[in-house]
Design a protein around this motif. Structure first.
Motif, PDB file in Angstrom:
ATOM      1  N   VAL A  77     -19.165  27.796  41.097  1.00  0.00           N
ATOM      2  CA  VAL A  77     -20.102  27.350  42.137  1.00  0.00           C
ATOM      3  C   VAL A  77     -20.275  28.412  43.365  1.00  0.00           C
ATOM      4  N   ILE A  78     -19.265  28.662  43.757  1.00  0.00           N
ATOM      5  CA  ILE A  78     -19.348  29.575  44.993  1.00  0.00           C
ATOM      6  C   ILE A  78     -19.674  31.089  44.782  1.00  0.00           C
ATOM      7  N   ASP A  79     -19.525  31.594  43.539  1.00  0.00           N
ATOM      8  CA  ASP A  79     -19.727  32.653  43.208  1.00  0.00           C
ATOM      9  C   ASP A  79     -21.341  32.704  42.889  1.00  0.00           C
ATOM     10  N   THR A  80     -21.824  31.534  42.260  1.00  0.00           N
ATOM     11  CA  THR A  80     -23.577  31.528  42.183  1.00  0.00           C
ATOM     12  C   THR A  80     -24.139  31.550  43.547  1.00  0.00           C
ATOM     13  N   GLU A  81     -23.527  30.764  44.517  1.00  0.00           N
ATOM     14  CA  GLU A  81     -24.213  30.772  45.696  1.00  0.00           C
ATOM     15  C   GLU A  81     -24.129  31.958  46.431  1.00  0.00           C
TER      16      GLU A  81
END
Length: 181
Positions: A13-17
């Motif tokens: 999730v953090i990587d996508t954001e």
């Protein structure tokens, strides 16, 4: 989703954001600079509006502007339709946040904002969206990939809007030379 490893999913999730934030950063250009100037030299107040999760982000951005000495308020699009458009004057700047640029409640108020004569700045995916076409200045984000497994829950789009608002507010702080006392 890997139910056995939520830490792995959280990192995804953090990587996508982060990936979306980098894309938005790379798209910043002259329209952002024009929008900053419009807010910086606004003779009225800055009104920030958005619907749903974007509206929550708008409240935070308005608070940041106010903390830095730029008169600003949040205007809920539903309240605007029911009489609160009266708070907008021709000397104001209205910042509108909509990922799609097609949010019905926002599009409903834009003709009145235009008629009043306030400048409209949008944070949206495209200048070709309905919102983009109403705007004086469009800060384009491009298509944003939401971070959830369905790709529909406002996550990356709200993070990007929040960061754009912070970037604008802090850029204006820099221009105005606001210092720590």
């Amino acid at each position: 989703m890997n139910k056995k490893n939520p830490l792995c999913y959280a990192k995804k999730v953090i990587d996508t954001e982060c990936k979306n934030l980098k894309k938005v950063r790379d798209k910043l250009g002259n329209e952002f600079l024009k929008a900053v100037d419009a807010v910086c030299y606004c003779r009225g107040k800055v009104i920030i509006t958005g619907m749903g999760k974007s509206g929550i982000i708008c409240r935070k951005i308005a608070a940041t502007f106010a903390s830095l000495g730029t008169p600003s308020v949040f205007l809920h699009p539903g309240d605007a339709v029911h009489g609160d458009l009266g708070m907008i004057s021709k000397n104001d700047v209205v910042i509108v946040i909509s990922n799609s640029g097609e949010t019905e409640e926002i599009l409903r108020i834009l003709p009145s904002v235009k008629k009043i004569g306030a400048k409209i700045i949008s944070f949206t995916c495209s200048g070709d969206s309905s919102l983009g076409r109403y705007s004086n200045f469009v800060v384009e984000t491009g298509e944003i990939e939401e971070a959830d497994v369905f790709g529909i829950i406002p996550s990356s789009s709200t993070t990007c809007a929040l960061v754009l608002g912070d970037a604008m507010a802090l850029s204006i702080k820099q221009i105005k030379g606001i210092c720590k006392k």
